[in-house]
Design a protein around this motif. Structure first.
Motif, short mmCIF file in Angstrom:
data_model
loop_
_atom_site.label_atom_id
_atom_site.label_comp_id
_atom_site.label_asym_id
_atom_site.label_seq_id
_atom_site.Cartn_x
_atom_site.Cartn_y
_atom_site.Cartn_z
N GLU A 1 -6.70 -12.79 12.24
CA GLU A 1 -7.04 -11.50 11.60
C GLU A 1 -6.85 -10.35 12.58
O GLU A 1 -7.35 -10.42 13.70
N GLY B 1 -2.01 -7.75 13.94
CA GLY B 1 -0.94 -6.76 13.72
C GLY B 1 0.23 -7.23 12.88
O GLY B 1 1.27 -6.56 12.82
N LYS B 2 0.07 -8.35 12.17
CA LYS B 2 1.17 -8.90 11.39
C LYS B 2 1.71 -7.93 10.34
O LYS B 2 2.90 -7.69 10.24
N ARG C 1 2.45 -14.28 7.06
CA ARG C 1 1.79 -15.60 6.97
C ARG C 1 2.61 -16.60 6.15
O ARG C 1 3.25 -16.25 5.16
N GLU D 1 -12.23 -12.65 7.59
CA GLU D 1 -12.80 -11.89 8.72
C GLU D 1 -14.27 -12.21 8.94
O GLU D 1 -14.78 -12.17 10.05
N ASP E 1 0.08 -1.01 22.59
CA ASP E 1 0.14 -0.19 21.36
C ASP E 1 1.19 -0.73 20.38
O ASP E 1 1.96 -1.64 20.70
N VAL F 1 4.44 -3.53 20.95
CA VAL F 1 4.54 -4.83 20.27
C VAL F 1 5.80 -4.87 19.41
O VAL F 1 6.52 -5.87 19.37
N1 LIG Z 1 -0.90 -2.78 18.64
C1 LIG Z 1 -1.90 -2.22 17.96
N2 LIG Z 1 -2.80 -1.42 18.60
C2 LIG Z 1 -3.81 -0.85 17.94
N3 LIG Z 1 -4.05 -0.98 16.62
C3 LIG Z 1 -3.19 -1.76 15.93
C4 LIG Z 1 -2.10 -2.41 16.56
N4 LIG Z 1 -1.43 -3.12 15.62
C5 LIG Z 1 -2.08 -2.92 14.46
N5 LIG Z 1 -3.12 -2.10 14.64
C6 LIG Z 1 -4.11 -1.66 13.64
O1 LIG Z 1 -5.02 -2.72 13.52
C7 LIG Z 1 -5.37 -2.96 12.17
C8 LIG Z 1 -4.98 -4.38 11.83
O2 LIG Z 1 -3.56 -4.52 11.83
P1 LIG Z 1 -2.83 -5.34 10.71
O3 LIG Z 1 -3.40 -5.05 9.37
O4 LIG Z 1 -1.36 -5.14 10.89
O5 LIG Z 1 -3.24 -6.82 11.15
P2 LIG Z 1 -3.00 -8.19 10.39
O6 LIG Z 1 -2.58 -9.17 11.43
O7 LIG Z 1 -2.09 -7.99 9.25
O8 LIG Z 1 -4.47 -8.56 9.91
P3 LIG Z 1 -4.90 -9.57 8.71
O9 LIG Z 1 -4.62 -10.95 9.19
O10 LIG Z 1 -6.37 -9.38 8.59
O11 LIG Z 1 -4.12 -9.18 7.50
C9 LIG Z 1 -4.64 -1.89 11.36
O12 LIG Z 1 -5.51 -0.83 11.11
C10 LIG Z 1 -3.49 -1.46 12.27
O13 LIG Z 1 -3.11 -0.13 12.07
#
Ligand SMILES: Nc1ncnc2c1ncn2[C@@H]1O[C@H](COP(=O)(O)OP(=O)(O)OP(=O)(O)O)[C@@H](O)[C@H]1O
Ligand SMILES: [Mg+2]
Length: 217
Positions: free
Chosen positions: A19, A22-23, A103, A164, A197, A201
């Motif tokens: 979770e 950042g995916k 995923r 989460e 940031d 990535v």
């Molecule tokens: N490298 C980063 N640095 C800071 N904030 C980030 C970064 N990457 C993503 N975010 C922020 O963190 C939050 C989570 O990112 P994101 O939704 O892409 O994650 P996810 O892996 O898809 O999570 P999930 O598995 O819960 O769907 C978002 O608000 C996004 O803008």
């Protein structure tokens, strides 16, 4: 194209990780970079990606943590996946479109296998039964310390929080599960450092994708 030439199959790239790693952010960024160099991309996600699978998604990502037995969860994720593969993923790949998927099967192995403690051989066998040798061409496993990743999720879609809300040790097991998967399948999986940031990535992911997919094309 002459009538004897068929369009080259698209590449299937999956984004994995816990979770908040950042995916969903990065899947869009990679699609934009690939589109900019002339690659047709379709972004999709699991659970989801068809109407029926999105209906199943709501059963899985909303509501009480304890609402499903782990085995029911495993079957629901895979019911959604069967729909998604048949109706979205395979047709796009056959049409030459790259599919970038937020995923896929590794999440099921990491969450329902390593996280909930279902027998990982049983999970793998179910996947084999349903999908045979079908695998992503490239899997990007976004890796970040659990607390840092969960802190990122605080600012988002407040309804999809069922996973989460699972406990810290669950998330620790999921993270280790993904790393184990990556170790077992190094030709398919690359672990991406998801700290730093968004742009940093994004650059890492683009470089990995270019390098990996040049090798197999
Ligand atoms: N490298 C980063 N640095 C800071 N904030 C980030 C970064 N990457 C993503 N975010 C922020 O963190 C939050 C989570 O990112 P994101 O939704 O892409 O994650 P996810 O892996 O898809 O999570 P999930 O598995 O819960 O769907 C978002 O608000 C996004 O803008
Ligand atoms: Mg997401």
């Amino acid at each position: 194209m002459t009538k004897h030439e068929t369009k080259k199959r698209g590449q299937f790239v999956t984004f994995e990780g816990g979770e908040g790693t950042g995916k969903s952010t990065q899947v869009k960024r990679l699609a934009s970079s690939l589109e900019a160099i002339g690659t047709d991309c379709h972004i999709t996600r699991e659970p989801g990606g068809t109407q029926g699978a999105e209906d199943i998604r709501r059963l899985l990502v909303e509501g009480a943590v304890e609402r499903w037995d782990p085995a029911s969860e495993l079957l629901l994720h895979n019911a959604a996946r069967v729909e998604h593969l048949a109706k979205t993923v395979r047709p796009a790949l056959d049409a030459g479109v790259w599919v970038l998927c937020d995923r896929f099967t590794d999440s099921t192995m990491a969450y329902q296998g390593h996280g909930h403690g279902l027998d990982t051989t049983m999970v793998a066998n179910l996947h084999w039964l349903l999908y045979g040798s079908f695998k992503p061409d490239l899997t990007l496993i976004l890796d970040l310390k659990v607390n840092d990743a969960l802190a990122r999720t605080q600012s988002r879609n407040a309804s999809e929080t069922r996973y989460e809300r699972m406990n810290q040790s669950f998330h620790d097991r999921v993270r280790l599960g993904f790393l184990e998967i990556a170790k077992a399948e190094p030709a398919r999986c690359v672990v991406v450092d998801a700290s730093g940031d968004i742009e940093e990535v994004e650059r890492r992911i683009f470089e990995i994708t270019r390098e990996k997919l040049n090798q197999i094309q």
